[in-house]
Every structure is written in structure tokens, then in C-alpha cells.
Design a protein around this motif. Structure first.
Motif, PDB file in Angstrom:
ATOM      1  N   CYS A 128     -13.687  37.387 -17.259  1.00  0.00           N
ATOM      2  CA  CYS A 128     -12.818  36.587 -16.238  1.00  0.00           C
ATOM      3  C   CYS A 128     -12.285  37.851 -15.352  1.00  0.00           C
ATOM      4  O   CYS A 128     -11.492  38.559 -15.888  1.00  0.00           O
ATOM      5  N   ALA A 129     -12.518  37.655 -13.970  1.00  0.00           N
ATOM      6  CA  ALA A 129     -11.954  38.679 -13.282  1.00  0.00           C
ATOM      7  C   ALA A 129     -11.441  38.004 -11.993  1.00  0.00           C
ATOM      8  O   ALA A 129     -11.977  37.198 -11.388  1.00  0.00           O
ATOM      9  N   LYS A 130     -10.166  38.358 -11.614  1.00  0.00           N
ATOM     10  CA  LYS A 130      -9.433  37.805 -10.662  1.00  0.00           C
ATOM     11  C   LYS A 130      -9.150  38.977  -9.287  1.00  0.00           C
ATOM     12  O   LYS A 130      -8.764  39.919  -9.727  1.00  0.00           O
ATOM     13  N   ASN A 183      -7.940  42.793 -10.599  1.00  0.00           N
ATOM     14  CA  ASN A 183      -6.649  42.645 -11.276  1.00  0.00           C
ATOM     15  C   ASN A 183      -6.841  43.864 -12.380  1.00  0.00           C
ATOM     16  O   ASN A 183      -7.876  43.979 -13.034  1.00  0.00           O
ATOM     17  N   ASP A 229      -8.162  43.102 -15.840  1.00  0.00           N
ATOM     18  CA  ASP A 229      -9.553  42.425 -15.691  1.00  0.00           C
ATOM     19  C   ASP A 229     -10.311  43.720 -15.738  1.00  0.00           C
ATOM     20  O   ASP A 229     -11.343  43.441 -16.486  1.00  0.00           O
ATOM     21  N   ILE A 272     -17.127  36.345 -14.114  1.00  0.00           N
ATOM     22  CA  ILE A 272     -16.882  35.023 -13.634  1.00  0.00           C
ATOM     23  C   ILE A 272     -15.638  34.843 -13.053  1.00  0.00           C
ATOM     24  O   ILE A 272     -14.369  35.652 -13.383  1.00  0.00           O
ATOM     25  N   SER A 273     -15.344  34.425 -11.790  1.00  0.00           N
ATOM     26  CA  SER A 273     -14.317  34.522 -10.967  1.00  0.00           C
ATOM     27  C   SER A 273     -14.229  33.213 -10.230  1.00  0.00           C
ATOM     28  O   SER A 273     -14.930  32.661  -9.508  1.00  0.00           O
ATOM     29  N   MET A 274     -12.653  32.886  -9.933  1.00  0.00           N
ATOM     30  CA  MET A 274     -12.553  31.711  -9.278  1.00  0.00           C
ATOM     31  C   MET A 274     -11.520  32.216  -7.988  1.00  0.00           C
ATOM     32  O   MET A 274     -10.688  32.781  -8.288  1.00  0.00           O
ATOM     33  N   ILE A 317     -12.428  27.135 -14.393  1.00  0.00           N
ATOM     34  CA  ILE A 317     -13.191  28.167 -14.975  1.00  0.00           C
ATOM     35  C   ILE A 317     -13.786  27.865 -16.134  1.00  0.00           C
ATOM     36  O   ILE A 317     -15.173  28.164 -16.283  1.00  0.00           O
ATOM     37  N   GLY A 320     -10.947  38.520 -21.123  1.00  0.00           N
ATOM     38  CA  GLY A 320     -10.292  38.427 -19.765  1.00  0.00           C
ATOM     39  C   GLY A 320      -9.188  39.358 -19.782  1.00  0.00           C
ATOM     40  O   GLY A 320      -9.008  40.102 -21.065  1.00  0.00           O
ATOM     41  N   GLY A 321      -8.475  39.446 -18.704  1.00  0.00           N
ATOM     42  CA  GLY A 321      -7.137  40.405 -18.717  1.00  0.00           C
ATOM     43  C   GLY A 321      -6.203  39.634 -19.345  1.00  0.00           C
ATOM     44  O   GLY A 321      -5.967  38.429 -19.545  1.00  0.00           O
ATOM     45  N   ASP A 362       1.548  36.972 -12.863  1.00  0.00           N
ATOM     46  CA  ASP A 362       2.160  37.449 -14.151  1.00  0.00           C
ATOM     47  C   ASP A 362       2.362  36.192 -15.080  1.00  0.00           C
ATOM     48  O   ASP A 362       3.272  36.494 -15.773  1.00  0.00           O
ATOM     49  N   THR A 363       1.495  35.378 -15.266  1.00  0.00           N
ATOM     50  CA  THR A 363       1.757  34.537 -16.273  1.00  0.00           C
ATOM     51  C   THR A 363       0.939  34.754 -17.565  1.00  0.00           C
ATOM     52  O   THR A 363       1.392  34.170 -18.643  1.00  0.00           O
ATOM     53  N   ALA A 364      -0.245  35.220 -17.489  1.00  0.00           N
ATOM     54  CA  ALA A 364      -0.853  35.542 -18.872  1.00  0.00           C
ATOM     55  C   ALA A 364      -1.342  33.885 -19.526  1.00  0.00           C
ATOM     56  O   ALA A 364      -1.308  33.956 -20.826  1.00  0.00           O
ATOM     57  N   VAL A 370      -3.654  31.867 -18.442  1.00  0.00           N
ATOM     58  CA  VAL A 370      -5.130  31.157 -17.817  1.00  0.00           C
ATOM     59  C   VAL A 370      -6.257  31.643 -19.187  1.00  0.00           C
ATOM     60  O   VAL A 370      -6.963  30.761 -19.355  1.00  0.00           O
ATOM     61  N   GLY A 371      -5.745  32.888 -19.666  1.00  0.00           N
ATOM     62  CA  GLY A 371      -6.952  33.112 -20.838  1.00  0.00           C
ATOM     63  C   GLY A 371      -6.787  32.150 -21.928  1.00  0.00           C
ATOM     64  O   GLY A 371      -7.758  31.376 -22.300  1.00  0.00           O
TER      65      GLY A 371
HETATM   66  N1  LIG Z   1      -9.005  33.018 -10.513  1.00  0.00           N
HETATM   67  C1  LIG Z   1      -9.460  33.440 -11.631  1.00  0.00           C
HETATM   68  N2  LIG Z   1     -10.611  33.773 -11.854  1.00  0.00           N
HETATM   69  C2  LIG Z   1     -11.081  34.422 -12.638  1.00  0.00           C
HETATM   70  N3  LIG Z   1     -10.244  34.981 -13.850  1.00  0.00           N
HETATM   71  C3  LIG Z   1      -8.974  34.496 -13.689  1.00  0.00           C
HETATM   72  C4  LIG Z   1      -8.408  33.841 -12.634  1.00  0.00           C
HETATM   73  N4  LIG Z   1      -7.181  33.528 -13.058  1.00  0.00           N
HETATM   74  C5  LIG Z   1      -7.071  34.109 -13.977  1.00  0.00           C
HETATM   75  N5  LIG Z   1      -8.001  34.820 -14.628  1.00  0.00           N
HETATM   76  C6  LIG Z   1      -8.131  35.489 -15.943  1.00  0.00           C
HETATM   77  O1  LIG Z   1      -6.956  35.231 -16.759  1.00  0.00           O
HETATM   78  C7  LIG Z   1      -6.333  36.311 -16.798  1.00  0.00           C
HETATM   79  C8  LIG Z   1      -4.684  35.897 -16.769  1.00  0.00           C
HETATM   80  O2  LIG Z   1      -4.379  35.470 -15.746  1.00  0.00           O
HETATM   81  P1  LIG Z   1      -2.933  34.796 -15.327  1.00  0.00           P
HETATM   82  O3  LIG Z   1      -2.718  33.779 -16.399  1.00  0.00           O
HETATM   83  O4  LIG Z   1      -3.128  34.250 -13.797  1.00  0.00           O
HETATM   84  O5  LIG Z   1      -1.848  35.841 -15.383  1.00  0.00           O
HETATM   85  C9  LIG Z   1      -6.561  37.191 -15.829  1.00  0.00           C
HETATM   86  O6  LIG Z   1      -6.274  38.557 -16.233  1.00  0.00           O
HETATM   87  C10 LIG Z   1      -8.161  36.748 -15.634  1.00  0.00           C
HETATM   88  O7  LIG Z   1      -8.677  37.554 -16.447  1.00  0.00           O
END
Ligand SMILES: Nc1ncnc2c1ncn2[C@@H]1O[C@H](COP(=O)(O)O)[C@@H](O)[C@H]1O
Ligand SMILES: Cc1cc2nc3c(=O)[nH]c(=O)nc-3n(C[C@H](O)[C@H](O)[C@H](O)COP(=O)(O)OP(=O)(O)OC[C@H]3O[C@@H](n4cnc5c(N)ncnc54)[C@H](O)[C@@H]3O)c2cc1C
Lengths: 265, 362
Positions: free
Chosen positions: A6-8, A35, A38, A61-63, A103, A119-120, A127-129, A131-132
Motif C-alpha cells: 500500500c503506497a500513498k 509516503n 510506504d 496499490i494506491s488510491m 482499498i 503498508g506503512g 498521521d492517522t496510522a 488505514v492499514g
Molecule cells: N490512499 C491510499 N492509497 C494507498 N495506501 C494508503 C492510502 N492511504 C493510506 N494508505 C496506507 O495506509 C498507511 C497508513 O495511512 P494513514 O492511516 O493515512 O496514516 C499508509 O502508510 C499506506 O501504506
């Protein structure tokens, strides 16, 4: 083995400024980057592939909007085999709940399924952490977050999960979702030949819209998101203090007497 | 669950009381402190949820810190934190008791558990909050102290029954208030070290309610093989009253010896900027800032730290900030209560002598 990364694409927050009046982000001139966490996720996948190049397939994969293709090309120039971009206005404005639905729907649509998702830990814009773990929940698979070391043995994955005061060692079977921290590895540079290759083969990026994946309108996008931004603003700078004056010794003395006088010490 | 028609059926402020190896995490006490304020504003009860094995004593303790009710899930399978088991227990409890608000610490456990619970429950989760308000007047009062921007009154009125959850984003360059209007519970992870701790009152006790534990071995898909504490002593930056922080301006790892000496004299703890950590001069556990620990000591000494926004994000709420920096235009001086332009290698030894002399006076 099939690995999904997962990459953003995110704005480089180092250069982000906000308008203190409106609280809006000044987007002009801010570069977009992969990111950082990622990049570590992709590196982890590529290290698994390095050990068995013929049998490991890495798909990123990215959105995001169409311009995220630039980042996906970067990922392929690092060594990813191909990429999927989920792009549709209907995905826009999604919070983490709605993003993870989209996703996960994309992942469920991948031919031949997947064994491992990396994913990251978090994206530097929000900065939510979240999505994973939320993708993992939607797909019904286990998760290990904050990975600082990953070992693969067949279908068994052993992860060192970073804690504030150490780490825990965790075993989990594939398929599973792992989110990683920057201590995991050092991402490799893009390879010139591969950059050339990636640009020469745009067909390696598959774009899927809302209609291409199995998802409902009440599962993604702004309206479906449980959380809304109520207001946003630039943080207020703290009131200015005093700059002490005089020689070093005088400044130290003044500081001490102020701290005493105000009962801070 | 999901979109909630009758919000009034959801009652109580819940706090997830994180424990590790039988030790209550201090963020739980902070959440009880904050949770109490919210519960009073709403006119509802404050509840704690504790999960683990043999956590009876912790449950009693939580009562002393102000919880009206403590929900306890106690079973061998819950001994160590696992995503699957803890998610299951909390989601079952949410189903049964329908809390209005759930707060978790934004720790490595809270940020693993929170998103999973929110997803399964079909509700929103706001990450890493640094400020919470329920009462509209209090929220507007808070806004007026931090920004000139003002949301339209109609929106404010329309959201009087929603928790206003404020958090930094974009590397601390932007603050956002998030609401979760149509779903319940309203969930937030809260940054450790930011909220005021609940005050202990030995005469207060909670009603203890045992939760059902419907978790079998097969449900838990991750196995904890071992838990390793880092060799370096856990630095309790969040509890420290005085922090002596060093940055790239120290020039070398040796500089931290001076920081340690200073910290020892003032009874403080050593902190660091990311630049110092990245240089390998000191362990990451000492890092203060957005990607490190958020601290709120009585006095924060910033020595050779420029004051990048990500560093400020973790220390600007300190009661008193003393900055020592060679460069008179370093941004750290923007937040400093006392600024000293000078060489830290000259200033800090003088400060050490002054503190020693002061202590000798008694
Ligand atoms: N739009 C996106 N597309 C792909 N991966 C995402 C997306 N948003 C978040 N992620 C993955 O979810 C991780 C945590 O994102 P977040 O919850 O937004 O901090 C990121 O490091 C990515 O690996
Ligand atoms: C996503 C992201 C997250 C980040 N998270 C954090 C975080 O959590 N915490 C954090 O700290 N940083 C964080 N950073 C990094 C941050 O942007 C800065 O790079 C970092 O804080 C700089 O550290 P510094 O002030 O020690 O170093 P520098 O910026 O190099 O400053 C050194 C200072 O020391 C002064 N100096 C030099 N010699 C002396 C001397 N002899 N006496 C006195 N003064 C001297 C100099 O004038 C200078 O101001 C993050 C960055 C990003 C992009």
C-alpha cells in the motif's frame, strides 16, 4: 508469492505552510512524494523478492488522483512488478474507514489473490496510522503493526513489533497485513534502467474506477465517511517570551532568579 | 450499529485502561482525567475498561482514579495484548452496553486496537487527539485562544451533541477538529502526555462489571513469542518535571554526557531532537516531538535545538521553555519563555554550578 504494497502519494509536509487566517494549506509549490513509511514497506517486499525473484510478485496499490501515477512509476523504478491505482471522484473525501473499504475492494479484485500485504505505519499528511489495520479488518485477515523486522519462513511470518519501551516478537500466518516503521530498513534508490523501463511500460499501471471494484456508494467517499472535518486552523504560536541580555554569566543569573522568583524551582 | 438513529441510546464515556504485564499505563490516568470532564459536561458516567489476566487490582485502582464503573475482562487468553482477542472483547462490550464515547491512548497498542474496533463497529475514529471538547462554549473558548478562524454559529449549534476532537495534521502545520455526527460510539485515540491526570481519591470506588470473554485460541491469529524490553532504560519523558533536551547543536554523542550531568543535578530526564537521534548519539526512546514523545514538563531546557515545527509539536505545551542556542534567529526562540543566545558548552556548565549552589543553600 504475491505481495501487495500500500503506497500513498503525500505532500512533503516539511514544506507545507498554512494560512493562519483561513487555516488552509498552501498547496502551491509543495512537492508530492511517496509516503516515507510506504517506501519502507516497498523495500521490505523487494527484499523478499530479492531472495526468490521468480516466485515473488510485488504489486503496489494506491488510491488517489491520476497524478499518483508518478509515484507508482517511482515504485516500479525501485523494483515493483506492477501497480494498481484506484481513482474515482466517488472515492474522494474518504476518511480512514471509507479509504480502507475502497482499498480492500481493490485488493479483493486482484487476480489470483494475495499472500501478504505490507503498508506503512502512517501517512505523513494525516498521521492517522488507521488505514492499514482497517484494511485488514475489512478483509478479515490478521494484522501486525509497527513492524521493525520481518522474517518469512514458508507461510509463517515472524515480526518484531516495535513498542515504546522495546519490542514484541509475533508469529502470524499468511495471508496477513503488516504495517512498518522506518527502523525496518533503508529504502533502495531507483535504478536508472528501471526508471526508463517503468516509463516505457505505462500499461503496468492498471487504473480501476468505482465501477471496476465491488463497492457500494455508502461505503466510500466523503458522504459515507463517519468522520467529518468540523474546522481546521493553523496552530497558534505561543506568546513570545523574553530574550535574556548581558554576558553569559549575567544571563544565567537572571534566568536563575526568575525561575526562583516564579517558584519554578 | 453503524449509522445511529437514536443517539440517546448511547450513554457513558469509556476509557480503555491499557495495562502491560500487570502495570497500568499512565495514559489511562490521563484519559480518566479528561474523560471525567467530558462525562460531567454531558451528565453521564465515566467508565473504564480493563482487559488482561489477574487485573482485579487494577480495576480497583481505576475506581480510585474516578471511574464510576469498571468493565473487566479477565482470562488467561487475554494475558498479553493481541489484536484479535482485545478487539473481540471490546466489540462485544460495545454491542451490549452502547457507550457514547470511547477514548484510547495513542500508544502502540491503542493505535493497533482502535482502528480495528472502529472498523468492526462501523464508526469513526479520530487519531492522536490533543484536545477534546463536548461543551460548545468550552470549545469556542478553546478556539478563540488558538485561532482567529471561527466556524459558523449554525454549524456549532447543530453539533452541540457531538464530541469535538482536535488533532494536529500535516506534520503539525495544521490543526483539525473532527466530529463523528451520525455514528456511535464516537472514538478517539489521545496522545499520551497531553491531558491532565486524574487525581487519586482513595475514598472513591467503582462498580465492577465482568465482561463476557468469547474468545477461543482459534480466534487469535497472532502469537506473542516474547516481549523484550529495550536495553536502555525506559525514559519516562512523559512523567518528568524537568527535561534537559539536546539537539544537533551538541555536535557529538559526548554532548549528551553534559546533558545527563545537567539532568542529574536538576532531577530531570534527558530528551533529544530527532537530528540528535538520527545521528546515533542517543536512543530513539529519548526523542521529543511529533514522531517521538509529547512532553509537558514544568521546565524544558532546549540546548542546541533549532525548533523545527515537528519538534515544537512535542514540547510547546511545557510550562516553561528555556532555549539555549547560538543562533539568535533560531525558531525555538519563538516559543521560548527565556531565550539565551550563546554557546551551550559555556552556558550549561554555568547553569549546573548555579543549580548546585542553589541546592547547597537548601
Ligand atoms: N490512499 C491510499 N492509497 C494507498 N495506501 C494508503 C492510502 N492511504 C493510506 N494508505 C496506507 O495506509 C498507511 C497508513 O495511512 P494513514 O492511516 O493515512 O496514516 C499508509 O502508510 C499506506 O501504506
Ligand atoms: C515527518 C517528520 C517528523 C519529524 N519528527 C520529529 C520529532 O518528533 N522530533 C524532532 O525533534 N524532530 C522531528 N523531525 C525533524 C525536524 O524537522 C528537525 O529536523 C529536527 O528537529 C532538528 O533537530 P535539531 O534542532 O537538533 O537540529 P538543527 O536543526 O540542526 O539545529 C541545531 C541547532 O543548534 C544550534 N547550535 C549549534 N551549536 C551550538 C552550540 N555550541 N551552542 C548552542 N547552540 C548551538 C544551531 O544554531 C541550531 O539552531 C521530523 C521531521 C519530519 C519530516
Amino acid at each position: 508469492m504475491k505481495i501487495l504494497v500500500c503506497a500513498k502519494q503525500v505532500p512533503n509536509t516539511k514544506n507545507v505552510t498554512t494560512d493562519p487566517e483561513t487555516g488552509r494549506i498552501n498547496r502551491e509549490g509543495v512537492e508530492s512524494i511517496l509516503n516515507p513509511d510506504d517506501a519502507n514497506a516497498l523495500e521490505a517486499a523487494l527484499q523478499i523478492k530479492d531472495k526468490d525473484p521468480d516466485n515473488v510478485h510485488v504489486t503496489v496499490i494506491s488510491m488517489g488522483p491520476d497524478q499518483a501515477k508518478d509515484m507508482l512509476i517511482e515504485c516500479m523504478a525501485m523494483g515493483a512488478d506492477d501497480a494498481i491505482l484506484l481513482s474515482d471522484r466517488k472515492f474522494g473525501g474518504s476518511d480512514t474507514w471509507a479509504t480502507s473499504n475502497a482499498i480492500a475492494a481493490g485488493m479483493a479484485n486482484v487476480d489470483g489473490g494475495f499472500d501478504l500485504i505490507i503498508g506503512g505505519r502512517q501517512a505523513i499528511d494525516g498521521d492517522t496510522a488507521q488505514v492499514g489495520p482497517q484494511i485488514a479488518e475489512k478483509l478479515g485477515i490478521p494484522q501486525v503493526t509497527y513492524a521493525q523486522k520481518i522474517d518469512i519462513d514458508g507461510t509463517k511470518v515472524t515480526v518484531e513489533r516495535q513498542l515504546e519501551d522495546g519490542y514484541e516478537k509475533i508469529e502470524v500466518n499468511m495471508p496477513c497485513m503488516i504495517t512498518c516503521v522506518k527502523e525496518l530498513n533503508t529504502p533502495r534508490y531507483m535504478n536508472v534502467g528501471r526508471i526508463y523501463d517503468a516509463y516505457a511500460h505505462p500499461e503496468r499501471i492498471t487504473t480501476w474506477t468505482f465501477d471496476d471494484v465491488e463497492i457500494r456508494e455508502d461505503e466510500t467517499g466523503l458522504k459515507a465517511s463517519p468522520t467529518n472535518v468540523f474546522t481546521s486552523f493553523a496552530p497558534a504560536p505561543k506568546g513570545k517570551g523574553v530574550m535574556l541580555e548581558g554576558t553569559d554569566q549575567e544571563m544565567v543569573k537572571t534566568l536563575m532568579s526568575s525561575l526562583k522568583e516564579k517558584h519554578y524551582i | 450499529m453503524a449509522r445511529v438513529e437514536d443517539k440517546s441510546a448511547w450513554k457513558g464515556v469509556w476509557v480503555f485502561a491499557e495495562q502491560r504485564q500487570g502495570e497500568l499505563n499512565s495514559v489511562a490516568i490521563e484519559l480518566l482525567g479528561e474523560g471525567k470532564k467530558l462525562a460531567d459536561d454531558i451528565g453521564t458516567e465515566l467508565c473504564a475498561v480493563v482487559i488482561g489476566e489477574n487485573v482485579g487490582d487494577i480495576a480497583t485502582e481505576l475506581g480510585k482514579y474516578g471511574a464510576d464503573k469498571v468493565y473487566v475482562a479477565d482470562a488467561p487468553i487475554l494475558k498479553n495484548y493481541t489484536t484479535d482477542a482485545y478487539t473481540q472483547v471490546i466489540c462485544d462490550a460495545i454491542d451490549k452496553y452502547q457507550p457514547e464515547i470511547i477514548l484510547l491512548g495513542a500508544t502502540h497498542i491503542g493505535r493497533d486496537l482502535g482502528p480495528r474496533v472502529a472498523k468492526r463497529t462501523t464508526t469513526g475514529l479520530t487519531a492522536d487527539c490533543t484536545h477534546l471538547d463536548f461543551d460548545t462554549d468550552k470549545y469556542m473558548g478553546y478556539l478563540s485562544t488558538v485561532t482567529t478562524a471561527k466556524p459558523p454559529q449554525a454549524r456549532v449549534d447543530a453539533n452541540k451533541d457531538n464530541l469535538k476532537m482536535t488533532r494536529p495534521a500535516f506534520g503539525g502545520n495544521l490543526m483539525a477538529t473532527i466530529i463523528c455526527p451520525a455514528y456511535r460510539p464516537q472514538m478517539a485515540t489521545v496522545r499520551p502526555g497531553v491531558m491532565d491526570k486524574a487525581v487519586r481519591d482513595d475514598s472513591h470506588s467503582a462498580e465492577i462489571i465482568n465482561l463476557d470473554v468469547n474468545v477461543t485460541d482459534a480466534d487469535v491469529r497472532t502469537k506473542v513469542i516474547e516481549i523484550v524490553k529495550s536495553a536502555t532504560e525506559m525514559v519516562s519523558l512523559t512523567d518528568a518535571e524537568i527535561i534537559v533536551s539536546g539537539g544537533a547543536g551538541l555536535g557529538s554523542a559526548d554532548g549528551f554526557k553534559l546533558m545527563q550531568e545537567f539532568a542529574d543535578v536538576v532531577g530531570g530526564v534527558v530528551g533529544a531532537s530527532r537530528a540528535a537521534v538520527d545521528s546515533g548519539w542517543i536512543d530513539h526512546s529519548h526523542q521529543v516531538g511529533q514522531t517521538g514523545t509529547t512532553v509537558k514538563p514544568k521546565i524544558y531546557f532546549a540546548c542546541g535545538i533549532s525548533g523545527a515545527i515537528q519538534h515544537l509539536a512535542g514540547m510547546q505545551n511545557s510550562d516553561i521553555i528555556v532555549a539555549i542556542n547560538k543562533n539568535e534567529i533560531a525558531p525555538i526562540f519563538e516559543v521560548a519563555d527565556y531565550g539565551i543566545v550563546g554557546d551551550l558548552y559555556k552556558i550549561v556548565p554555568m547553569l549546573i554550578e548555579e543549580f548546585k549552589a542553589y541546592q547547597a543553600e537548601g
